[in-house]
Design an enzyme around this catalytic site. Structure first.
Site, PDB file in Angstrom:
ATOM      1  N   ASP A   1       7.357  -5.440   6.013  1.00  0.00           N
ATOM      2  CA  ASP A   1       5.945  -5.059   6.166  1.00  0.00           C
ATOM      3  C   ASP A   1       5.122  -6.130   5.447  1.00  0.00           C
ATOM      4  O   ASP A   1       4.589  -5.915   4.355  1.00  0.00           O
ATOM      5  CB  ASP A   1       5.730  -3.678   5.539  1.00  0.00           C
ATOM      6  N   SER A   2       5.088  -7.313   6.030  1.00  0.00           N
ATOM      7  CA  SER A   2       4.514  -8.466   5.318  1.00  0.00           C
ATOM      8  C   SER A   2       3.080  -8.726   5.768  1.00  0.00           C
ATOM      9  O   SER A   2       2.604  -8.151   6.755  1.00  0.00           O
ATOM     10  CB  SER A   2       5.344  -9.719   5.650  1.00  0.00           C
ATOM     11  N   THR A   3       2.434  -9.627   5.074  1.00  0.00           N
ATOM     12  CA  THR A   3       1.170 -10.161   5.556  1.00  0.00           C
ATOM     13  C   THR A   3       1.508 -11.123   6.700  1.00  0.00           C
ATOM     14  O   THR A   3       2.655 -11.205   7.116  1.00  0.00           O
ATOM     15  CB  THR A   3       0.477 -10.920   4.406  1.00  0.00           C
TER      16      THR A   3
ATOM     17  N   ASP B   1       9.527 -11.825  -5.032  1.00  0.00           N
ATOM     18  CA  ASP B   1       9.371 -12.453  -3.716  1.00  0.00           C
ATOM     19  C   ASP B   1      10.498 -11.926  -2.835  1.00  0.00           C
ATOM     20  O   ASP B   1      11.679 -12.045  -3.199  1.00  0.00           O
ATOM     21  CB  ASP B   1       9.488 -13.979  -3.898  1.00  0.00           C
ATOM     22  N   GLY B   2      10.162 -11.367  -1.697  1.00  0.00           N
ATOM     23  CA  GLY B   2      11.180 -10.780  -0.835  1.00  0.00           C
ATOM     24  C   GLY B   2      12.257 -11.754  -0.417  1.00  0.00           C
ATOM     25  O   GLY B   2      13.433 -11.394  -0.287  1.00  0.00           O
TER      26      GLY B   2
ATOM     27  N   PRO C   1       1.618 -16.217   0.548  1.00  0.00           N
ATOM     28  CA  PRO C   1       2.966 -15.780   0.130  1.00  0.00           C
ATOM     29  C   PRO C   1       3.791 -15.209   1.277  1.00  0.00           C
ATOM     30  O   PRO C   1       5.003 -15.166   1.219  1.00  0.00           O
ATOM     31  CB  PRO C   1       2.666 -14.717  -0.928  1.00  0.00           C
TER      32      PRO C   1
ATOM     33  N   ASP D   1       0.827  -1.221   0.000  1.00  0.00           N
ATOM     34  CA  ASP D   1       0.000   0.000   0.000  1.00  0.00           C
ATOM     35  C   ASP D   1       0.854   1.260   0.000  1.00  0.00           C
ATOM     36  O   ASP D   1       0.358   2.353  -0.195  1.00  0.00           O
ATOM     37  CB  ASP D   1      -0.936  -0.009   1.215  1.00  0.00           C
TER      38      ASP D   1
HETATM   39  N1  SAM Z   1       0.825  -2.712   6.785  1.00  0.00           N
HETATM   40  C1  SAM Z   1      -0.159  -3.686   6.657  1.00  0.00           C
HETATM   41  C2  SAM Z   1      -0.032  -4.870   7.585  1.00  0.00           C
HETATM   42  O1  SAM Z   1       0.992  -5.085   8.169  1.00  0.00           O
HETATM   43  O2  SAM Z   1      -1.008  -5.614   7.694  1.00  0.00           O
HETATM   44  C3  SAM Z   1      -0.146  -4.145   5.251  1.00  0.00           C
HETATM   45  C4  SAM Z   1       0.987  -4.960   4.901  1.00  0.00           C
HETATM   46  S1  SAM Z   1       1.236  -4.972   3.207  1.00  0.00           S
HETATM   47  C5  SAM Z   1      -0.311  -4.878   2.493  1.00  0.00           C
HETATM   48  C6  SAM Z   1       1.691  -6.678   3.105  1.00  0.00           C
HETATM   49  C7  SAM Z   1       2.256  -6.949   1.736  1.00  0.00           C
HETATM   50  O3  SAM Z   1       3.147  -8.048   1.767  1.00  0.00           O
HETATM   51  C8  SAM Z   1       1.165  -7.334   0.717  1.00  0.00           C
HETATM   52  O4  SAM Z   1       1.076  -6.337  -0.257  1.00  0.00           O
HETATM   53  C9  SAM Z   1       1.649  -8.671   0.147  1.00  0.00           C
HETATM   54  O5  SAM Z   1       1.393  -8.788  -1.230  1.00  0.00           O
HETATM   55  C10 SAM Z   1       3.138  -8.608   0.462  1.00  0.00           C
HETATM   56  N2  SAM Z   1       3.813  -9.900   0.505  1.00  0.00           N
HETATM   57  C11 SAM Z   1       3.353 -11.080   1.004  1.00  0.00           C
HETATM   58  N3  SAM Z   1       4.280 -12.049   0.841  1.00  0.00           N
HETATM   59  C12 SAM Z   1       5.357 -11.484   0.216  1.00  0.00           C
HETATM   60  C13 SAM Z   1       6.626 -11.962  -0.222  1.00  0.00           C
HETATM   61  N4  SAM Z   1       6.970 -13.263  -0.055  1.00  0.00           N
HETATM   62  N5  SAM Z   1       7.481 -11.094  -0.806  1.00  0.00           N
HETATM   63  C14 SAM Z   1       7.128  -9.780  -0.975  1.00  0.00           C
HETATM   64  N6  SAM Z   1       5.929  -9.255  -0.605  1.00  0.00           N
HETATM   65  C15 SAM Z   1       5.060 -10.111   0.003  1.00  0.00           C
END
Ligand code: SAM
Length: 298
Positions: A165-167, A147-148, A172, A95
């Site tokens: 700042d991941s899910t 992919d991070g 993923p 975001d």
């Molecule tokens: N700040 C909020 C929170 O912590 O809930 C939002 C976090 S942000 C939306 C999380 C992001 O991590 C998502 O956009 C998702 O697509 C991304 N994400 C998930 N797995 C990932 C990975 N392996 N590598 C890079 N980005 C990843």
């Protein structure tokens, strides 16, 4: 009549804590964007109290009304604890709310964001222009779709601060809670570098926090966390992992942080302050005890 009206409204449930037999549901005024991306289910909706809300795979990510707490605490704490960060990496962060906060620091010469899902960036640019506008207009910002975990394993770039700042550890995001990923982050940190991670709500997700702490302690001389209370991340305090090779970095007194904040131009914040920064590392006892007990597996 009330039941009928209630029945007509759509309610969206956060399903992250189904294993605990607990759901939080949000009344939906309007769904703005809903799709199954290549990586996850994404729904963006208007909520009468919280405004625009984003859910990924049934887990609340951000809400317009309280996003400032998490974005400020995930960015200003590591940056002011470091004191002179020039190269910053965000893993995830779709975001761009954290990116916007990081770019308020003029010491930062380059900010790289590695987000796995291009769709999240695409919808954020359409629905959260207040974050993405200034971020994409800033020449210091570099957006990478990857992919991070793969990125930190192969990049030859080095960083002063890495913000994960991941899910949550599902879909993923799962790989971003693994030892291999953390050792990739350690590899990419410069001397004096700091790693900060979104580490869930200890009241509901204690195991997630202690597992990260144990992995940090295999890689860093100092692994701990700090806390903030974010209304839409239900369950009380949220923990943010904090790892470095110098425990003093997380013990910087509020007076020193205040001096750095003054030099940075004392830009406006709504939650973070030098006093809140220092206090955030004073952990409620049940969290402190869980963190202290987390020992690296031999
Ligand atoms: N700040 C909020 C929170 O912590 O809930 C939002 C976090 S942000 C939306 C999380 C992001 O991590 C998502 O956009 C998702 O697509 C991304 N994400 C998930 N797995 C990932 C990975 N392996 N590598 C890079 N980005 C990843």
């Amino acid at each position: 009549m009330a039941e009928k009206a209630l029945a007509e409204k759509r309610w969206l449930a956060e399903t992250l804590f189904d294993d605990l037999g607990f759901r939080m549901t949000f009344e939906v005024d309007k769904v703005l964007y809903e799709l199954q991306t290549e990586h996850q289910h994404l729904v963006l909706f208007e909520q009468p109290f919280f405004g625009k809300m984003l859910m990924l795979d049934g887990a609340t990510q951000i809400s317009k009304r309280d996003e400032f707490i998490y974005q400020e605490m995930m960015s200003h704490v590591p940056l002011f604890a470091h004191g002179n960060a020039r190269e910053v990496l965000i893993i995830g962060g779709g975001d761009c709310g954290i990116a916007e906060e990081v770019l308020k620091h003029k010491t930062v010469k380059r900010l790289t964001q590695v987000e796995i899902d291009a769709k999240v960036i695409e919808f954020a640019r359409e629905h959260f222009p207040e974050f993405t506008g200034p971020v994409f207009a800033d020449k210091r910002f570099e957006s990478v779709i990857d992919d991070g975990a793969k990125y930190v394993a192969k990049t030859d770039r080095r960083f002063d601060v890495i913000i994960v700042d991941s899910t949550d550890p599902q879909g993923p995001g799962k790989i971003l809670f693994g030892a291999k990923f953390y050792s990739g982050c350690k590899r990419c940190l410069k001397r004096g570098g700091i790693l900060v991670t979104q580490n869930g709500v200890p009241f509901f997700q204690t195991g997630e926090l202690t597992s990260t702490m144990a992995k940090f302690r295999r890689l860093f001389l100092d692994g701990s966390c700090y806390v903030a209370a974010i209304p839409t991340y239900v369950g009380g305090h949220m923990a943010m992992g904090f790892a470095s090779d110098n425990a003093r970095l997380r013990q910087t007194p509020a007076t020193a942080i205040a001096e750095r904040y003054r030099k940075a131009g004392s830009f406006k914040t709504k939650y973070w302050s030098p006093e809140v920064h220092a206090a955030a590392f004073a952990l409620p006892r049940f969290i402190a005890e869980a963190v202290a007990k987390a020992k690296p597996r031999r």
